[in-house]
Structure formats: structure tokens, C-alpha cells
Design a protein around this motif. Structure first.
Motif, PDB file in Angstrom:
ATOM      1  N   GLY A 269      56.707  40.412  33.245  1.00 53.31           N
ATOM      2  CA  GLY A 269      55.939  40.219  34.434  1.00 53.31           C
ATOM      3  C   GLY A 269      56.319  41.249  35.435  1.00 53.31           C
ATOM      4  O   GLY A 269      55.715  40.990  36.646  1.00 53.31           O
ATOM      5  N   PHE A 270      57.316  42.043  35.308  1.00 51.51           N
ATOM      6  CA  PHE A 270      57.585  43.022  36.317  1.00 51.51           C
ATOM      7  C   PHE A 270      57.118  44.446  36.054  1.00 51.51           C
ATOM      8  O   PHE A 270      57.381  45.446  36.579  1.00 51.51           O
ATOM      9  N   GLY A 274      51.815  43.825  35.510  1.00 52.87           N
ATOM     10  CA  GLY A 274      52.412  42.352  35.383  1.00 52.87           C
ATOM     11  C   GLY A 274      52.094  41.537  36.727  1.00 52.87           C
ATOM     12  O   GLY A 274      51.896  42.331  37.826  1.00 52.87           O
ATOM     13  N   ARG A 275      52.032  40.260  36.608  1.00 47.68           N
ATOM     14  CA  ARG A 275      51.693  39.600  37.979  1.00 47.68           C
ATOM     15  C   ARG A 275      52.746  39.493  38.881  1.00 47.68           C
ATOM     16  O   ARG A 275      52.750  38.878  40.079  1.00 47.68           O
ATOM     17  N   ASN A 276      53.972  39.920  38.405  1.00 52.53           N
ATOM     18  CA  ASN A 276      55.157  39.849  39.197  1.00 52.53           C
ATOM     19  C   ASN A 276      55.406  41.385  39.854  1.00 52.53           C
ATOM     20  O   ASN A 276      56.754  41.479  39.965  1.00 52.53           O
ATOM     21  N   CYS A 277      54.850  42.158  39.234  1.00 54.49           N
ATOM     22  CA  CYS A 277      54.881  43.832  39.666  1.00 54.49           C
ATOM     23  C   CYS A 277      55.076  43.852  41.449  1.00 54.49           C
ATOM     24  O   CYS A 277      54.774  42.906  42.058  1.00 54.49           O
ATOM     25  N   ALA A 299      43.043  40.549  37.187  1.00 52.14           N
ATOM     26  CA  ALA A 299      43.185  42.041  37.457  1.00 52.14           C
ATOM     27  C   ALA A 299      44.673  42.534  36.844  1.00 52.14           C
ATOM     28  O   ALA A 299      44.743  43.482  36.533  1.00 52.14           O
ATOM     29  N   CYS A 300      45.701  41.470  37.283  1.00 54.11           N
ATOM     30  CA  CYS A 300      46.767  41.960  37.058  1.00 54.11           C
ATOM     31  C   CYS A 300      47.556  41.450  35.897  1.00 54.11           C
ATOM     32  O   CYS A 300      48.629  41.637  35.647  1.00 54.11           O
ATOM     33  N   GLY A 301      46.707  40.762  35.193  1.00 50.13           N
ATOM     34  CA  GLY A 301      47.324  40.179  33.835  1.00 50.13           C
ATOM     35  C   GLY A 301      47.420  41.418  33.021  1.00 50.13           C
ATOM     36  O   GLY A 301      47.371  42.491  33.017  1.00 50.13           O
ATOM     37  N   SER A 302      48.731  41.428  32.251  1.00 48.71           N
ATOM     38  CA  SER A 302      49.380  42.403  31.446  1.00 48.71           C
ATOM     39  C   SER A 302      48.538  42.863  30.378  1.00 48.71           C
ATOM     40  O   SER A 302      48.536  43.854  30.091  1.00 48.71           O
TER      41      SER A 302
END
Length: 435
Positions: A269-270, A274-277, A299-302
Motif C-alpha cells: 500500500g505504500f 499504492g493507495r497509501n502512497c 487509478a491508484c490500485g496496485s
DNA sequence: TCTGCTAACACTTTTGAAGTGG
DNA sequence: ACCACTTCAAAAGTGTTAGCAG
């Protein structure tokens, strides 16, 4: 792969593990050496939980001198792994050596927390040269490399004073232990469940470390052929220089953080996508400040292939960008396991201390253990860790009473003792029958 | 002010129970 | 009743961050 006999050709096969000479390590200041003797495996300290094991008593002679311990950092070319043993023909190789080397080149850091944090990368090894019929235990412990405390200076680590006093030595026993040589050699052996903590009063049996200190994991292989003997059939002790690390409560070197995020599936996720980037986190903060808005996402899915589960033996560090270390997919996991592919119920019954208390870690049946446990065996314990009593000065291990297996005073933490099930019986772990 | 530690957080992976169908 | 497979929810494992203590 390094064979111990190549490292110590003059030693023959029958020597005893012992303490190295602190003075032999030039990177180890004599002033700091006091009380920090490198405690290589002392056979006597294992008697408390190995008393049920082995064959003919093995006479062991003088220990070999230990080679220098490696220093941490990009400038060091790692020497070959060191091995001490009285198990002729046995050799160990670090399966995920490339990954370890990547971290080592930057200066590996391991997070330690009060609750316990897994090591990443984990130690994953392949073993050869075992007697397929004999039983062995795999152990892992972590020892201080030197007597210094370290400090991150913006670009590199530097010693910054004397180390904290030595903490209780604990040993992690691989959950499959004891298992046959055939079982251990069938697939890599992973110690990914090992947890590190900085809590000196840790009740869970995790390996206790000081923050900002340099440590070296060691792997011990103990032969255990007969279950009711007071002796054991030999021991091999290995350590791999590239696995040296500095324990921290928060990452100091941003390059290590990047490597961990890139290699550890839990940190996916980081990653950049990732969505936690960072980009997404910043955006979330802005949205919070502005008030609720529809959450965006795809769009931000890994887009990565999901990392798969690891069993007790194969698991460990998995990098989905590396096909060689590709995780086992759910599909693959559904394929029937090889006869010795999983942990063994008998192993648990014979050595429950080798298993974590959590039901999720309970072993699967392993036909390599056909015999029922001895009803006369002492009460076992439910923890994968043993705490070893330091000897005088906190550096040497004291000989443990070998009268009973799993001497209670040698084991701390965990909800034990647990009732020992009779042959074919169940062990009550959280009210669920095991097998 | 600096350094180190902790807890809360959002996210991902792992695990096991429940459900379904053969 | 048994087995294999799928689905789902909870638990566990990540790094980040803010706040605290010395």
C-alpha cells in the motif's frame, strides 16, 4: 553454498560449540568486550528442551576459533557464512541471499516494537546432508554483534557509546521441529514467524533486543534421533554475514524504507501506485481539511498480483517482482501438499513448545511421524520460544537441568503449561481440538 | 531542540469458518 | 457423510505520522 568442512577443514567432525575469543574481532573494542562475549551455542543450554532426544552420547572436542564478525554497511564484502558443527556433511545455504545482500548493502534495519515485529527479510535456508531418517530441530536466535550502541548520522550508522546490558537470550524453535531430515531437505526452511521486541518484560516469548544495536541471527540444527534419551546427536550452528542488522523503533535510513516497501507484500500500500502512497495520503489529508468527497480509486490500485500465503516452511520474504520468490498462489496452495509439506501434528505433540500459541499456527498432520508420543513424557509448553538463562556476567549460558524436558523455569511467557494429551488425544488450544 | 519511542491509522495479506455443489 | 472449492470476514502484518518523554 558454503560447506562447514570447507570453512574449518582442520576441525574434523567432532568438535563442540563454544565461545569465541572477543579479542579475535578487531572491530570489537576491548573496552566494550567485557560482558559481551559472543555466546555461540552452548550445548548444555539446550539440554532443558532437548533432553528427550538423541542417539549415542557424542563426544565433542574443542571449539574452533570464530572468524571475524562482519561490520554493517555498503563497504563490506561479506565473508562466507560461518558454521560450527558436529554434524558431518550437513550444510546450509541462505535461500533469499540476494534479497539479504540488497538490504545488507544499504545497512539492514529491523523494526522492533513492544508487541513484536517480524523480521523482513526473514531467514530462509536450504539444508543438505541430513540423515533422511533422523529427526532434527531447527532453532534460531539473535545475538549482539558487538558491545556498541549505534546512531544514525544522516548518511550512515556510527557507534555512539556502550551497549545496553545484555537481555535474556531466547531461542525460536521452528514450528516443524522435530522433523526428519527428509522433511527439512524437501523444501526451504523459513523462519518468517520470528518476532522481535524491545519489551524486556515481553510475555509472548519473542526475541528481545535493544533498539539501535547491531545483531546477527544464527541458525542451529540439532540432531534428535531417539525421543527418550538425555543426549542429543550433534549440533550445527550457522550464521550468514549478510543477515546482520541494526534494530530500530523507526526506520532511520530512507533507502531501507524504500527497499522494505518494494519487497514486502504487506507494505504494498505504500508503493508508488499504492493507495497509501505519499501522493494519496497527501490527497486524503487535503480532502479531510476540505470536507467529505467521493473517494477515488482504481487509478491508484496496485495492479500487482496478490502476494500469496506462506506455509510454515516456505514462507518468508516475498517479492512479487521477483519470479523466483513468487508467492504460492491460492490455486497452487490448493494442490495437495507433499507428504511432508506441512508441519506435523506429531511434532507438536512431541514438542509443542515449538509451536506458537495461536490456533492459526497449528500444524498439519505429517506422516513422517508414525509413532505416538510417549505417554510418560513430561508436560510440554506452548510457545515457540525458549528463554535461556544467562550465566554469571550475563554472557555465558548455564547448564540446564536435564532431568525433564521443557523445564518450566527455562521457558517464559505464554499460557503454559498446557495439559499434555495422551496418545491420539487432543491438545486443548483455545477450546478447539487439533487433529 | 533533539532523539527515540509509542499508539493510532489506513492499507494489504493471511487465515479459517461458512457455504455450496458434486 | 465426505470432499473440494469458493466466498467472506476477522486477524495479522506493513510503514507513516503525530505526539510524548527525557
Amino acid at each position: 553454498m558454503y560447506h562447514p568442512r570447507e570453512l574449518y577443514p582442520s576441525l574434523g567432525t567432532g568438535y563442540r560449540l563454544g565461545h569465541p575469543q572477543p579479542g579475535a574481532d578487531s572491530s570489537f573494542p576491548p573496552a566494550l568486550a567485557e560482558g559481551y562475549r559472543y555466546p555461540d551455542l552452548d550445548t548444555s543450554k539446550l539440554d532443558c528442551f532437548l533432553s528427550g532426544i538423541e542417539a549415542a552420547p557424542h563426544t565433542l572436542s574443542a571449539p574452533p576459533p570464530l572468524p571475524l564478525l562482519p561490520s554493517l554497511g555498503p563497504e563490506t564484502a561479506p565473508p562466507p557464512p560461518e558454521a560450527l558443527h558436529s554434524l558431518p556433511g550437513v550444510s546450509l545455504s541462505l535461500e533469499n541471499q540476494e534479497l539479504w545482500k540488497e538490504f545488507s548493502a544499504v545497512g539492514t534495519e529491523m523494526i522492533i516494537t513492544k508487541a513484536g515485529r517480524r523480521m523482513f527479510p526473514a531467514c530462509r535456508v536450504s539444508v543438505t546432508g541430513l540423515d533422511p531418517e533422523a529427526r532434527y530441530l531447527f532453532l534460531l536466535d539473535v545475538v549482539p554483534v558487538d558491545g556498541a550502541r549505534y546512531r544514525w548520522q544522516g548518511q550512515h550508522w556510527e557507534p555512539s557509546g556502550k551497549a545496553e546490558p545484555r537481555l535474556p537470550d531466547r531461542v525460536y524453535i521452528h514450528p516443524d521441529s522435530p522433523a526428519t531430515g527428509a522433511h527439512w531437505m524437501r523444501q526451504p526452511v523459513s523462519f518468517h514467524r520470528v518476532k522481535l521486541t524491545n519489551s524486556t518484560l515481553d510475555p509472548h516469548g519473542h526475541l528481545i533486543l535493544h533498539s539501535m544495536h547491531k545483531y546477527q541471527p544464527r541458525i542451529h540444527l540439532v540432531r534428535a534421533t531417539q525421543l527418550c534419551s538425555q543426549h542429543w546427536g550433534g549440533v550445527a550452528s550457522f550464521r550468514f554475514p549478510e543477515t546482520t542488522f541494526i534494530s530500530v523503533t523507526a526506520y532511520q535510513n530512507p533507502r531501507i524504507t524504500q527497499l522494505k516497501i518494494a519487497a514486502n507484500p504487506f507494505a504494498k500500500g505504500f508503493r508508488e501506485n499504492g493507495r497509501n502512497c505519499k501522493r494519496e495520503r497527501d490527497a486524503r489529508v487535503k480532502r479531510k481539511l476540505r470536507g467529505p468527497e467521493p473517494v477515488a480509486t482504481e487509478a491508484c490500485g496496485s495492479g500487482d498480483t496478490p502476494g500469496g500465503p506462506c506455509d510454515s516452511t516456505l514462507g518468508g520474504d516475498i517479492r512479487d517482482s521477483d519470479p523466483e520468490q513468487a508467492p504460492v498462489s491460492r490455486e497452487a496452495a490448493s494442490v495437495p501438499a507433499p507428504p511432508c509439506g506441512g508441519p506435523s501434528a506429531e511434532a507438536y505433540l512431541l514438542h509443542p513448545a515449538a509451536f506458537h500459541g495461536a490456533p492459526s499456527h497449528l500444524p498439519a498432520r505429517n506422516p513422517s511421524f508414525p509413532e505416538a508420543p510417549d505417554p510418560g513424557r513430561p508436560t510440554p509448553y506452548s510457545t515457540a520460544f525458549l528463554e535461556l538463562q544467562p550465566g554469571p556476567g550475563g554472557s555465558a549460558y548455564q547448564a540446564a537441568p536435564s532431568v525433564t524436558s521443557f523445564a518450566p523455569h527455562f521457558i517464559q511467557g505464554g499460557p503454559f503449561p498446557l495439559p499434555y494429551p495422551g496418545p491420539g488425544g487432543y491438545l486443548d488450544m483455545g477450546s478447539k481440538p487439533m487433529y
